[in-house]
Design a protein around this motif. Sequence first.
Motif, PDB file in Angstrom:
ATOM      1  N   ARG B  25       0.831  -1.220   0.000  1.00  0.00           N
ATOM      2  CA  ARG B  25       0.000   0.000   0.000  1.00  0.00           C
ATOM      3  C   ARG B  25       0.860   1.263   0.000  1.00  0.00           C
ATOM      4  O   ARG B  25       0.351   2.373   0.008  1.00  0.00           O
ATOM      5  N   TRP B  26       2.169   1.091  -0.003  1.00  0.00           N
ATOM      6  CA  TRP B  26       3.069   2.245  -0.210  1.00  0.00           C
ATOM      7  C   TRP B  26       3.526   2.305  -1.666  1.00  0.00           C
ATOM      8  O   TRP B  26       3.565   3.361  -2.261  1.00  0.00           O
ATOM      9  N   PHE B  27       3.905   1.146  -2.216  1.00  0.00           N
ATOM     10  CA  PHE B  27       4.607   1.172  -3.512  1.00  0.00           C
ATOM     11  C   PHE B  27       3.849   0.517  -4.660  1.00  0.00           C
ATOM     12  O   PHE B  27       4.221   0.704  -5.807  1.00  0.00           O
ATOM     13  N   TRP B  28       2.837  -0.288  -4.374  1.00  0.00           N
ATOM     14  CA  TRP B  28       1.957  -0.857  -5.390  1.00  0.00           C
ATOM     15  C   TRP B  28       2.714  -1.649  -6.452  1.00  0.00           C
ATOM     16  O   TRP B  28       2.357  -1.634  -7.625  1.00  0.00           O
ATOM     17  N   ASP B  29       3.782  -2.277  -6.046  1.00  0.00           N
ATOM     18  CA  ASP B  29       4.556  -3.078  -6.990  1.00  0.00           C
ATOM     19  C   ASP B  29       5.095  -4.285  -6.219  1.00  0.00           C
ATOM     20  O   ASP B  29       5.922  -4.138  -5.315  1.00  0.00           O
ATOM     21  N   ALA B  30       4.580  -5.481  -6.589  1.00  0.00           N
ATOM     22  CA  ALA B  30       4.891  -6.683  -5.802  1.00  0.00           C
ATOM     23  C   ALA B  30       6.393  -6.958  -5.762  1.00  0.00           C
ATOM     24  O   ALA B  30       6.939  -7.284  -4.705  1.00  0.00           O
ATOM     25  N   ALA B  31       7.066  -6.796  -6.918  1.00  0.00           N
ATOM     26  CA  ALA B  31       8.498  -7.117  -6.970  1.00  0.00           C
ATOM     27  C   ALA B  31       9.292  -6.176  -6.062  1.00  0.00           C
ATOM     28  O   ALA B  31      10.203  -6.593  -5.335  1.00  0.00           O
ATOM     29  N   GLN B  32       8.930  -4.891  -6.103  1.00  0.00           N
ATOM     30  CA  GLN B  32       9.650  -3.922  -5.269  1.00  0.00           C
ATOM     31  C   GLN B  32       9.411  -4.196  -3.779  1.00  0.00           C
ATOM     32  O   GLN B  32      10.324  -4.080  -2.960  1.00  0.00           O
ATOM     33  N   CYS B  33       8.168  -4.574  -3.457  1.00  0.00           N
ATOM     34  CA  CYS B  33       7.843  -4.859  -2.056  1.00  0.00           C
ATOM     35  C   CYS B  33       8.635  -6.070  -1.567  1.00  0.00           C
ATOM     36  O   CYS B  33       9.180  -6.054  -0.456  1.00  0.00           O
ATOM     37  N   GLU B  34       8.720  -7.101  -2.404  1.00  0.00           N
ATOM     38  CA  GLU B  34       9.485  -8.283  -1.997  1.00  0.00           C
ATOM     39  C   GLU B  34      10.962  -7.932  -1.841  1.00  0.00           C
ATOM     40  O   GLU B  34      11.633  -8.391  -0.920  1.00  0.00           O
ATOM     41  N   ASP B  35      11.453  -7.080  -2.731  1.00  0.00           N
ATOM     42  CA  ASP B  35      12.845  -6.664  -2.655  1.00  0.00           C
ATOM     43  C   ASP B  35      13.134  -5.939  -1.325  1.00  0.00           C
ATOM     44  O   ASP B  35      14.142  -6.204  -0.665  1.00  0.00           O
ATOM     45  N   LEU B  36      12.226  -5.049  -0.948  1.00  0.00           N
ATOM     46  CA  LEU B  36      12.407  -4.327   0.317  1.00  0.00           C
ATOM     47  C   LEU B  36      12.343  -5.285   1.510  1.00  0.00           C
ATOM     48  O   LEU B  36      13.114  -5.167   2.463  1.00  0.00           O
ATOM     49  N   LEU B  37      11.411  -6.225   1.419  1.00  0.00           N
ATOM     50  CA  LEU B  37      11.251  -7.215   2.481  1.00  0.00           C
ATOM     51  C   LEU B  37      12.534  -8.053   2.619  1.00  0.00           C
ATOM     52  O   LEU B  37      13.033  -8.285   3.732  1.00  0.00           O
ATOM     53  N   HIS B  38      13.093  -8.449   1.484  1.00  0.00           N
ATOM     54  CA  HIS B  38      14.335  -9.226   1.516  1.00  0.00           C
ATOM     55  C   HIS B  38      15.506  -8.380   2.023  1.00  0.00           C
ATOM     56  O   HIS B  38      16.376  -8.886   2.725  1.00  0.00           O
ATOM     57  N   ASP B  39      15.497  -7.099   1.658  1.00  0.00           N
ATOM     58  CA  ASP B  39      16.531  -6.179   2.189  1.00  0.00           C
ATOM     59  C   ASP B  39      16.517  -6.211   3.712  1.00  0.00           C
ATOM     60  O   ASP B  39      17.553  -6.304   4.369  1.00  0.00           O
ATOM     61  N   ALA B  40      15.293  -6.094   4.252  1.00  0.00           N
ATOM     62  CA  ALA B  40      15.130  -6.038   5.706  1.00  0.00           C
ATOM     63  C   ALA B  40      15.640  -7.334   6.341  1.00  0.00           C
ATOM     64  O   ALA B  40      16.410  -7.299   7.317  1.00  0.00           O
ATOM     65  N   PHE B  41      15.239  -8.480   5.791  1.00  0.00           N
ATOM     66  CA  PHE B  41      15.640  -9.756   6.395  1.00  0.00           C
ATOM     67  C   PHE B  41      17.124 -10.043   6.177  1.00  0.00           C
ATOM     68  O   PHE B  41      17.750 -10.700   7.012  1.00  0.00           O
ATOM     69  N   GLU B  42      17.680  -9.544   5.103  1.00  0.00           N
ATOM     70  CA  GLU B  42      19.124  -9.716   4.889  1.00  0.00           C
ATOM     71  C   GLU B  42      19.909  -8.929   5.950  1.00  0.00           C
ATOM     72  O   GLU B  42      20.911  -9.391   6.481  1.00  0.00           O
TER      73      GLU B  42
END
Lengths: 111, 165
Positions: B25-42
């Motif tokens: 609901r911030w970026f409206w792009d599934a790939a970008q959201c997953e990328d940010l999520l992976h950034d956080a967990f990395e």
Amino acid sequence: MSTHEISPDYFRVLEPPAGGLERLRRRIARPRPHPLLRPLVAFGSLALIAVLAGSVWTTYDAAQQERRAIAELETIFTSARLPPLTIDGVEPVELDLGRDDVLAFWVKQSP
Amino acid sequence: MALSDDELEAAYRRLERPMFNYLYRWFWDAAQCEDLLHDAFERLWKLRRRIDASSLDALAWTTVINLARNQHAARKRWRWLPLPEALVARDDPSQALELDWRDQRLRQALDQLPARSREVLLLELFSGLERAEIARQLGIAEGTLASRKHQAIARIQSLLKESEP
């Protein structure tokens, strides 16, 4: 006022793309430069920047020196005065270019 | 004290959906959201020796909230740059074909909310965290959280009503 007052259609819960955990595992397992190499890489980068800056400075300095030399020469050429033309210490009063391309100088007869 | 790989993976499975919905609901792009999520967990994985399993969820939320803030601010900062056509199309709600009409209206409404109110609203809706924990994550008092939430809901309701066909 509660969030239930907004139609749940707008905030429906979406499923994330499948296989996210596998992609995260692959990302974490990706080889990265050894941490001990970091200072080396940092030093190398600084050295490279210094070499680049040095070469730029050398080129700039050479160009500056050349410009200064040209300016000095221009000053010399514009300010230098040639002594007046004399023949046996007497200034010519007339010049005459003959048909045989011989240049004749006419001087005043000395008193 | 150190976090095991299993604990990190369990946390990912537990938090993936709420965090994805929050980021979406911030970026409206599934790939970008997953990328940010992976950034956080990395990042969490890199710090695993210093992380306690009991504080993992809170830390993961803090990381995701901060990454979303930074990404949102960066987008606003570089908005004046002429972007390639593909990116502009992705940024323009009217051209985002993958979104249905409700998503498009919601996106336009959320874009008009102040970032702080949007944060409160989305965390309330998707994080599943207690109110006190959300307030702690955002570094505000519970009273402030309640008032921001109230304002955000009122504003979003009025914006959605305005955009009704």
